[in-house]
Design a protein around this motif. Structure first.
Motif: not given
Lengths: 315, 301
Positions: A60-64, A221-223
């Protein structure tokens, strides 16, 4: 086919985690053994949940931030958790839940600080990816500096103990911790899964994603919050386990491609299987001693990752 | 104010260093002195019995007092808590990775260090400043006996040093009482860390008639899986404590569900050992063994 293979790997990992251990339990007694029932089984399940949470959070963080180097420890969360835990250890708090709770609070503190800085970096509209990364590294480094000062000012025995906690381990596993994680994790996990389609569009860039109908600031923000909450809980129950959140998402991307709908579940199962396998190795390889599991995840995971990378690039 | 204090301190340090170097030069003609080789092979020569001693480990502090040279101790570590007279000696901070400036400021003519990777460079540094420094192993009883002989020579108390060493050696050679208790020392809980065969506590256990179930672990301590402790099923869990307070609350791990897989934890068969008596080899080893026997008998009841 790929899903079946990954599923089998996960099942094998869980079976090994229950069957193997430093204590000899005859196969016939597996179902009745106290060691299996109250130690191995909750520990295997906790390893799977923590590994899955870290890998999913990393994906998730890599995508964000659209940066392949992003992982839970790069965003300051592990640093904050480590600081919280070391403060609890240094203060000699005797409550059995003090260290996990302090780690969780420390992780949330770091998360809040990085989030604040990320909002500031974008001028107050959303989260700026570059600022988020920089703030994460800075907050993590600051937390590590404070942690090291506390550790070096405390006496020798405490120092060693705090270091052991920081290296990570699943020795605190019980049915209570498993239940706690089972109640806590679904909300952030579902929040990430629900963001999968929008993250696919975000990969094209923020401007194109907006044109395609994605409301970018709330998505980010959600991710960010969901991934951080997952990491915070994982670190609180198991210490800082590096590497799973960084490499498992990449490995799964090599096999599943970049679409997040299939990638997220694959990362969860892959991370869970890797940590369950690593923890079994940590308990068995040097028995009766035990290795810190974070070291094993790197020793097991890096070669697997290199193999995948070779296969993928030679195609 | 703070800055001035710092400057005068630094000036003092330089003066000491210059004085010490000068002293080294004058001593180039072979003088009759005390020469010993320490546990890392450093050869140390003192012109005379040491008069200003800095001890950088709690065990060495006890040793210096036991040999009757306590009045010559001019520096100790924060952790030196025995004998009570030691508390009157100025502290120079930590014994591991010591603060060289603080040590030098005490103008010692002998510094005793604990053998660790952090202390060997410190000893070399002190040597360069012309301050004799001995690095001594102090992890087991036989090492303390050896240290007793060396420190005895360096303080001009060779007789006392040798007789203490002989007493400690005799203690070790004493036929161990038949073992009737199997125990595990738990020194940390996340992850579980136990004491292994290469430790002073393991020696004490066997001298007190108990068997350490982790005797086969060669190091001083090791991180182990909980299920290993369950499988080895000790009768008693021994825990190190800061104080002897009997009303002390049991360690936090006794309240964690996963630890209840261990029979001794479930049945609360716990023995609390006071760190200052049991945590390091000391001239009080015989007292520690007697106390240990008493505690084990109590726990068995």
């Amino acid at each position: 086919m790929k899903a079946l293979a990954l599923g089998s790997v996960a099942v094998v990992a869980m079976v090994l985690a229950v069957v193997l251990g430093p204590a000899h339990v005859p196969l016939a007694d597996l179902a009745t053994s106290e060691i299996v029932r109250s130690l191995r089984l909750p520990r295997a399940i906790l390893a799977f949940l923590v590994g899955g949470a870290l890998a999913l959070s990393g994906a998730g963080l890599q995508a964000l931030v659209r940066n392949p180097l992003a992982d839970p420890s790069l965003l300051g969360i592990s640093g904050g958790a480590g600081l919280g835990a070391v403060v609890a250890i240094a203060l000699h708090v005797t409550n059995p839940w003090a260290v996990p709770l302090a780690a969780f609070v420390g992780a949330l503190g770091a998360m809040g600080l990085v989030y604040r800085l990320g909002i500031m970096g974008s001028g107050g509209v959303g989260l700026d990816s570059a600022t988020l990364l920089l703030a994460g590294v800075a907050v993590g480094a600051f937390a590590a500096a404070v942690t090291t000062s506390i550790v070096s000012l405390s006496d020798a025995a405490q120092l060693r103990n705090a270091q052991l906690w920081l290296w990570g381990g699943l020795s605190g596993a019980s049915w209570q911790t498993v239940a706690l994680l089972c109640v806590y994790a679904p909300v952030p996990v579902l929040a990430l899964l629900a963001s999968a389609r929008s993250l696919d569009l975000l990969a094209l860039g923020e401007e194109p994603a907006r044109h395609l109908g994605v409301d970018v600031p709330p998505l980010k923000r959600r991710v960010y919050v969901a991934a951080s909450l997952l990491t915070a809980a994982a670190v609180a129950v198991s210490g800082v386990i590096g590497f799973v959140g960084l490499v498992v998402p990449h490995a799964m991307r090599l096999l599943w491609g970049h679409r997040h709908r299939p990638l997220f579940p694959a990362a969860f199962v892959g991370g869970g299987a890797l940590l369950a396998l690593s923890d079994t190795a940590a308990r068995v390889v040097v028995a009766p001693r035990e290795l810190p599991v974070g070291i094993v995840t790197a020793l097991v995971g890096v070669p697997v990752f290199v193999l995948l990378l070779r296969r993928w690039t030679s195609r | 104010m703070g800055r001035w204090a710092h400057r005068t301190h630094l000036a003092g340090l330089l003066a000491v260093a210059a004085f010490a170097c000068g002293g080294e030069g004058k001593r180039s003609t072979p003088a009759p002195g005390l020469t010993v080789t320490d546990d890392v092979g450093r050869v140390i020569t003192l012109p005379d019995a040491a008069q200003r001693i800095v001890s950088l480990s709690p065990a060495a502090t006890e040793l210096v007092f036991a040999l009757g040279a306590g009045d010559r101790l001019v520096g100790r570590t924060t952790w030196c808590d025995y004998p009570p007279a030691a508390l009157a000696v100025p502290s120079v901070g930590d014994g591991l990775n010591p603060n060289i400036e603080a040590v030098v400021a005490r103008r010692p003519d002998l510094v005793i260090l604990y053998r660790s990777p952090l202390d060997e460079p410190a000893a070399a540094q002190l040597g360069r400043l012309g301050i004799p420094a001995v690095v001594l192993e102090q992890d087991r009883l036989e090492q303390l006996a050896h240290a007793s002989r060396l420190v005895g020579q360096l303080t001009g108390r060779a007789h006392a040093g040798d007789s203490l060493a002989d007493a400690l050696t005799a203690l070790l050679a004493r036929p161990a009482p038949p073992s009737h208790v199997r125990l595990a020392f738990v020194v940390w809980d996340t992850p579980p860390v136990v004491i292994g065969g290469g430790s002073y506590l393991d020696q004490l256990a066997s001298l007190a008639g108990a068997t350490n179930v982790f005797h086969d672990v060669s190091g001083a301590s090791a991180s182990v899986a909980l299920e290993t402790i369950v499988a080895r099923d000790p009768d008693v869990i021994a825990v190190l404590r800061d104080t002897a307070a009997r009303e002390a609350t049991p360690p936090a791990f006794t309240r964690r569900p996963e630890w209840h897989a261990i029979r001794a934890v479930r049945e609360r068969h716990l023995v609390y050992l006071v760190g200052s008596l049991f945590g390091r080899p000391s001239p009080r080893a015989e007292q520690a063994i007697a106390e240990f026997e008493r505690l084990l008998a109590e726990a068995g009841r």
